[in-house]
Design a protein around this motif. Sequence first.
Motif, mmCIF file in Angstrom:
data_model
loop_
_atom_site.group_PDB
_atom_site.id
_atom_site.type_symbol
_atom_site.label_atom_id
_atom_site.label_comp_id
_atom_site.label_asym_id
_atom_site.label_seq_id
_atom_site.Cartn_x
_atom_site.Cartn_y
_atom_site.Cartn_z
ATOM 1 N N GLU A 248 0.852 -1.311 -0.106
ATOM 2 C CA GLU A 248 -0.007 0.013 -0.151
ATOM 3 C C GLU A 248 0.899 1.086 -0.223
ATOM 4 O OE1 GLU A 248 -2.915 0.166 3.123
ATOM 5 O OE2 GLU A 248 -3.662 -1.793 2.406
ATOM 6 N N LEU A 249 2.168 1.143 0.516
ATOM 7 C CA LEU A 249 3.073 2.537 0.432
ATOM 8 C C LEU A 249 3.855 2.281 -0.982
ATOM 9 C CD1 LEU A 249 4.779 1.846 3.860
ATOM 10 C CD2 LEU A 249 2.839 3.493 3.516
ATOM 11 N N LYS A 250 3.932 3.685 -1.437
ATOM 12 C CA LYS A 250 4.594 3.897 -2.439
ATOM 13 C C LYS A 250 6.112 3.788 -2.077
ATOM 14 C CE LYS A 250 1.342 6.758 -4.566
ATOM 15 N NZ LYS A 250 0.435 7.914 -4.539
ATOM 16 N N ASP A 251 7.053 3.569 -3.287
ATOM 17 C CA ASP A 251 8.439 3.339 -2.749
ATOM 18 C C ASP A 251 8.887 4.493 -2.004
ATOM 19 O OD1 ASP A 251 8.411 1.016 -4.453
ATOM 20 O OD2 ASP A 251 9.416 2.086 -6.099
ATOM 21 N N ARG A 252 8.740 5.505 -2.338
ATOM 22 C CA ARG A 252 9.171 6.843 -1.532
ATOM 23 C C ARG A 252 8.639 6.693 0.060
ATOM 24 N NH1 ARG A 252 13.736 9.452 -2.416
ATOM 25 N NH2 ARG A 252 13.326 10.135 -4.249
ATOM 26 N N GLU A 253 7.466 6.588 -0.019
ATOM 27 C CA GLU A 253 6.961 6.365 1.400
ATOM 28 C C GLU A 253 7.634 5.371 2.135
ATOM 29 O OE1 GLU A 253 2.407 7.524 -0.009
ATOM 30 O OE2 GLU A 253 2.900 5.514 0.306
ATOM 31 N N PHE A 254 8.021 4.411 1.659
ATOM 32 C CA PHE A 254 8.358 3.051 2.423
ATOM 33 C C PHE A 254 9.964 3.544 2.627
ATOM 34 C CE2 PHE A 254 11.103 -0.803 2.397
ATOM 35 C CZ PHE A 254 10.035 -1.405 3.305
ATOM 36 N N GLU A 255 10.590 4.339 1.819
ATOM 37 C CA GLU A 255 12.122 4.862 2.310
ATOM 38 C C GLU A 255 11.993 5.694 3.286
ATOM 39 O OE1 GLU A 255 13.954 4.872 -2.230
ATOM 40 O OE2 GLU A 255 13.267 6.426 -1.365
ATOM 41 N N VAL A 256 10.880 6.689 3.210
ATOM 42 C CA VAL A 256 10.784 7.660 4.491
ATOM 43 C C VAL A 256 10.552 6.801 5.654
ATOM 44 C CG1 VAL A 256 9.460 9.450 5.452
ATOM 45 C CG2 VAL A 256 10.221 9.520 2.918
ATOM 46 N N MET A 257 9.546 6.021 5.659
ATOM 47 C CA MET A 257 9.255 5.180 6.736
ATOM 48 C C MET A 257 10.431 4.542 7.480
ATOM 49 S SD MET A 257 6.558 1.971 7.284
ATOM 50 C CE MET A 257 7.563 0.811 6.295
ATOM 51 N N ILE A 258 11.193 3.747 6.621
ATOM 52 C CA ILE A 258 12.310 3.211 7.081
ATOM 53 C C ILE A 258 13.261 4.039 7.893
ATOM 54 C CG2 ILE A 258 14.462 1.859 6.467
ATOM 55 C CD1 ILE A 258 11.928 0.061 6.322
#
Length: 108
Positions: free
Chosen positions: A33-43
Amino acid sequence: NRIQIPNYSPPNSLHQAKRDYAAELRQENASFELKDREFEVMILYASGCTERQIADMLNKSQFTVNTYLKTIRDKTNCRDRKSLHSYVSEHGWHGLEQFFFSYIPEYH
């Protein structure tokens, strides 16, 4: 020549099947559900980076990073850094920052 699958009942409509699948994804809180950039920011955020550090690393404004974080919180139902860190750990993503973000001084 049809294959019989025990205990299978087809959905009433394709629309209903899509709705059921979407509900399952929400229930499972699927990572895609998370876009790639959102995943990066989350990590990065879950690993302890500040909004300013993330903005500098990704060459984005702090406002943009804050917008990503709001979206991430909405999608993961995590309201603070601690719960987001737990979410990342529960999904086995803890430590990914060392592979994706080699420019973090702690991981050189």
